[in-house]
Design an enzyme around this catalytic site. Structure first.
Site, PDB file in Angstrom:
ATOM      1  N   PHE A 221      39.920   6.982 -41.200  1.00  0.00           N
ATOM      2  CA  PHE A 221      38.861   6.110 -40.670  1.00  0.00           C
ATOM      3  C   PHE A 221      39.533   4.870 -40.046  1.00  0.00           C
ATOM      4  O   PHE A 221      39.253   3.735 -40.417  1.00  0.00           O
ATOM      5  CB  PHE A 221      37.860   5.684 -41.750  1.00  0.00           C
ATOM      6  CG  PHE A 221      37.244   6.834 -42.505  1.00  0.00           C
ATOM      7  CD1 PHE A 221      36.155   7.525 -41.978  1.00  0.00           C
ATOM      8  CD2 PHE A 221      37.759   7.245 -43.728  1.00  0.00           C
ATOM      9  CE1 PHE A 221      35.582   8.595 -42.674  1.00  0.00           C
ATOM     10  CE2 PHE A 221      37.197   8.310 -44.424  1.00  0.00           C
ATOM     11  CZ  PHE A 221      36.099   8.981 -43.899  1.00  0.00           C
ATOM     12  N   ASP A 242      40.227   9.255 -36.858  1.00  0.00           N
ATOM     13  CA  ASP A 242      38.855   8.773 -36.708  1.00  0.00           C
ATOM     14  C   ASP A 242      38.074   9.818 -35.903  1.00  0.00           C
ATOM     15  O   ASP A 242      38.659  10.575 -35.136  1.00  0.00           O
ATOM     16  CB  ASP A 242      38.822   7.413 -35.986  1.00  0.00           C
ATOM     17  CG  ASP A 242      37.571   6.620 -36.306  1.00  0.00           C
ATOM     18  OD1 ASP A 242      37.640   5.694 -37.142  1.00  0.00           O
ATOM     19  OD2 ASP A 242      36.496   6.940 -35.739  1.00  0.00           O
ATOM     20  N   SER A 243      36.746   9.809 -36.087  1.00  0.00           N
ATOM     21  CA  SER A 243      35.937  10.770 -35.332  1.00  0.00           C
ATOM     22  C   SER A 243      35.488  10.189 -33.994  1.00  0.00           C
ATOM     23  O   SER A 243      34.895  10.889 -33.181  1.00  0.00           O
ATOM     24  CB  SER A 243      34.718  11.185 -36.160  1.00  0.00           C
ATOM     25  OG  SER A 243      33.978  10.040 -36.496  1.00  0.00           O
ATOM     26  N   ASN A 273      37.035  14.965 -37.879  1.00  0.00           N
ATOM     27  CA  ASN A 273      36.197  14.632 -39.019  1.00  0.00           C
ATOM     28  C   ASN A 273      37.129  14.496 -40.225  1.00  0.00           C
ATOM     29  O   ASN A 273      37.877  15.421 -40.549  1.00  0.00           O
ATOM     30  CB  ASN A 273      35.187  15.753 -39.239  1.00  0.00           C
ATOM     31  CG  ASN A 273      34.312  15.490 -40.455  1.00  0.00           C
ATOM     32  OD1 ASN A 273      34.789  15.059 -41.520  1.00  0.00           O
ATOM     33  ND2 ASN A 273      33.036  15.718 -40.301  1.00  0.00           N
ATOM     34  N   ALA A 274      37.088  13.345 -40.868  1.00  0.00           N
ATOM     35  CA  ALA A 274      38.048  13.047 -41.934  1.00  0.00           C
ATOM     36  C   ALA A 274      37.970  14.054 -43.076  1.00  0.00           C
ATOM     37  O   ALA A 274      38.998  14.432 -43.643  1.00  0.00           O
ATOM     38  CB  ALA A 274      37.800  11.644 -42.465  1.00  0.00           C
ATOM     39  N   ASP A 294      39.202   4.027 -45.534  1.00  0.00           N
ATOM     40  CA  ASP A 294      38.234   2.956 -45.249  1.00  0.00           C
ATOM     41  C   ASP A 294      37.003   3.543 -44.564  1.00  0.00           C
ATOM     42  O   ASP A 294      36.742   3.277 -43.385  1.00  0.00           O
ATOM     43  CB  ASP A 294      38.892   1.884 -44.367  1.00  0.00           C
ATOM     44  CG  ASP A 294      37.970   0.687 -44.141  1.00  0.00           C
ATOM     45  OD1 ASP A 294      37.002   0.522 -44.913  1.00  0.00           O
ATOM     46  OD2 ASP A 294      38.211  -0.074 -43.187  1.00  0.00           O
ATOM     47  N   CYS A 334      32.592  -0.239 -48.268  1.00  0.00           N
ATOM     48  CA  CYS A 334      31.825  -1.408 -47.799  1.00  0.00           C
ATOM     49  C   CYS A 334      30.347  -1.250 -48.124  1.00  0.00           C
ATOM     50  O   CYS A 334      29.501  -1.924 -47.560  1.00  0.00           O
ATOM     51  CB  CYS A 334      32.051  -1.627 -46.306  1.00  0.00           C
ATOM     52  SG  CYS A 334      31.662  -0.190 -45.323  1.00  0.00           S
TER      53      CYS A 334
HETATM   54  N1  SAH Z   1      39.572   0.840 -41.037  1.00  0.00           N
HETATM   55  C1  SAH Z   1      38.878   0.369 -39.857  1.00  0.00           C
HETATM   56  C2  SAH Z   1      37.377   0.357 -40.009  1.00  0.00           C
HETATM   57  C3  SAH Z   1      36.766   1.690 -40.334  1.00  0.00           C
HETATM   58  S1  SAH Z   1      35.056   1.739 -40.013  1.00  0.00           S
HETATM   59  C4  SAH Z   1      39.367  -1.040 -39.539  1.00  0.00           C
HETATM   60  O1  SAH Z   1      39.866  -1.713 -40.421  1.00  0.00           O
HETATM   61  O2  SAH Z   1      39.216  -1.464 -38.389  1.00  0.00           O
HETATM   62  C5  SAH Z   1      34.680   3.396 -40.254  1.00  0.00           C
HETATM   63  C6  SAH Z   1      35.193   4.333 -39.176  1.00  0.00           C
HETATM   64  O3  SAH Z   1      34.911   5.658 -39.611  1.00  0.00           O
HETATM   65  C7  SAH Z   1      34.559   4.207 -37.805  1.00  0.00           C
HETATM   66  O4  SAH Z   1      35.558   3.964 -36.857  1.00  0.00           O
HETATM   67  C8  SAH Z   1      33.902   5.579 -37.552  1.00  0.00           C
HETATM   68  O5  SAH Z   1      34.074   6.015 -36.210  1.00  0.00           O
HETATM   69  C9  SAH Z   1      34.663   6.459 -38.487  1.00  0.00           C
HETATM   70  N2  SAH Z   1      33.990   7.652 -39.006  1.00  0.00           N
HETATM   71  C10 SAH Z   1      32.724   7.781 -39.464  1.00  0.00           C
HETATM   72  N3  SAH Z   1      32.518   9.005 -39.961  1.00  0.00           N
HETATM   73  C11 SAH Z   1      33.692   9.692 -39.830  1.00  0.00           C
HETATM   74  C12 SAH Z   1      34.121  10.994 -40.181  1.00  0.00           C
HETATM   75  N4  SAH Z   1      33.302  11.857 -40.787  1.00  0.00           N
HETATM   76  N5  SAH Z   1      35.393  11.341 -39.914  1.00  0.00           N
HETATM   77  C13 SAH Z   1      36.244  10.467 -39.326  1.00  0.00           C
HETATM   78  N6  SAH Z   1      35.876   9.223 -38.969  1.00  0.00           N
HETATM   79  C14 SAH Z   1      34.630   8.836 -39.223  1.00  0.00           C
END
Ligand code: SAH
Length: 390
Positions: A221, A242-243, A273-274, A294, A334
């Protein structure tokens, strides 16, 4: 209002729910109202919303008589908020200048990105044109920015029954810039990305993570590279996942900005997708020395906490399994609705299932420019736990 609402205000909370009002008031949206307990004793002055479940947000425990006094109060609060940041923010020209209730300006968010300020008005009261003018003038006095932009959240405007609006420049010309946190540089473009652009609440956690991170790192993420680019200064390789394609494109541009100070031999950005990626990587026996988790807020309300915990646990379980002995897990949430103790319990359960031992190096929260108001628990939402895993 009901007695329990008065008691809550006396204890230092700032909200009165609509269900706690004795009757439905006929007040204009965003009105300044004096608040009394059931016996008629004054509790202060609040801002009214005709739409939100939070009908009143206290702005003062005393009287605020008239518009001029209200606007003066806004100027004073913005000055105090700016002074507070001058005391607590280090090594950054990007931080939250005003954090709503926590700065006694409920409904107002202001973030600074170097010479551009980004404002969000989340309530009927703060969205009034005159109020925004006063806010902008006060911000100009404090920071002399090259631009002040407004960012709108369509979902919140709908909830507050505010007319649709596009946002954009409120003052000055500049709506894009470069900002620096802990020596790492990032692009900022108003109107793009999530929140007001970056996750400023993680600023101190980026630096903390970099103090322990090493070897091969995986930032799950990663968004625009907040953690990943901090890790790139101390790790051999960094993989960001990230997705969101636009987020990764920005991460790549941010990587270019920091090339000179990066020690990593390799940085890669993967769109995936994470959940799927962690499953595949774990199955393929991939190993890391540092993993950052995160995720977005899975628990958006009380009722979804249980499902959210399952999601968080799955991620943590897979991350723990992929860590080499002595590896570092930085795991965040969060979701306000998931308490710190429930979060720790979830990580503990994941460690148990993964047959790994995790020792806490640091229990952290949001950066100090997102202050937590002790009497308003809702202002505390971010958890960031750093563990060493054997
Ligand atoms: N760590 C980052 C903030 C993360 S916010 C920082 O410090 O700047 C959460 C992120 O998760 C977003 O960028 C969103 O695009 C991503 N996201 C949401 N669902 C997801 C998934 N299933 N797989 C991968 N990424 C995802």
């Amino acid at each position: 209002m009901r007695a329990r609402a008065a008691a809550r205000l006396r204890a230092g909370h700032l909200w009165v729910y609509r269900s706690d009002l004795a009757s439905t008031p006929s007040l204009p949206p965003g009105a300044l109202v004096s608040v009394r307990d059931p016996r008629g004793n004054s509790l202060g002055t609040a801002l009214y919303s005709s739409a939100s479940q939070i009908a009143l947000r206290l702005i003062s425990t005393g009287p605020v008589t008239g518009k001029e006094a209200f606007h003066q109060l806004i100027r004073e609060r913005i000055h105090a908020a700016a002074e507070y940041r001058r005391r607590v923010v280090e090594a950054s020209d990007a931080y939250r200048v005003v954090f709503s209730e926590a700065d006694a300006l409920p409904g107002l968010i202001v973030d600074r990105y170097n010479d551009v300020l980004c404002l969000q008005a989340l309530t009927q009261a703060m969205d009034q044109a005159e109020v925004k003018q006063t806010v902008v003038a006060a911000l100009q006095e404090e920071f002399a920015p090259a631009g002040v932009v407004e960012r709108v959240e369509p979902r919140i405007r709908k909830l507050e029954q505010l007319p649709e609006s596009k946002g954009g420049l409120l003052a000055g010309e500049k709506d894009a810039t470069i900002f620096t946190m802990n020596g790492v540089r990032f692009h900022y473009r108003a109107g793009e990305g999530q929140k007001t652009g970056a996750f400023l609440d993680q600023r101190e956690n980026y630096a903390a993570a970099a103090r322990y991170a090493r070897g091969q790192a995986l930032d799950v993420f990663c968004y625009q590279g907040g953690f990943a680019l901090h890790l790139a200064r101390v790790c051999q390789s960094v993989t960001g996942v990230d997705s969101s394609r636009p987020a990764l494109e920005m991460a790549e541009r941010n990587e270019e900005l920091n090339r000179a100070s990066s020690s990593a031999q390799e940085i890669e950005w993967i769109e995936a997708n994470a959940f799927d990626l962690l499953k595949d990587y774990a199955a393929a026996g991939r190993q890391y020395d540092t993993v950052i988790l995160d995720p977005p807020a899975f628990a958006k309300s009380k009722t979804t906490v249980e499902t959210a915990v399952r999601g968080y646990k799955e991620l943590n379980l897979r991350a723990l399994k992929m860590l080499r002995p002595g590896g570092i897990l930085v795991t965040c949430s969060c979701s306000y609705h998931l308490s710190e103790s429930d979060f720790l319990e979830m990580v503990a359960a994941a460690a148990g299932d993964a047959h790994r031992t995790a020792r806490i190096l640091e229990k952290r929260g949001q950066a100090k420019d997102h202050p937590v108001l002790l009497t308003v628990p809702e202002t505390s939402y971010l958890k960031c736990v750093i563990t060493v895993v054997s």
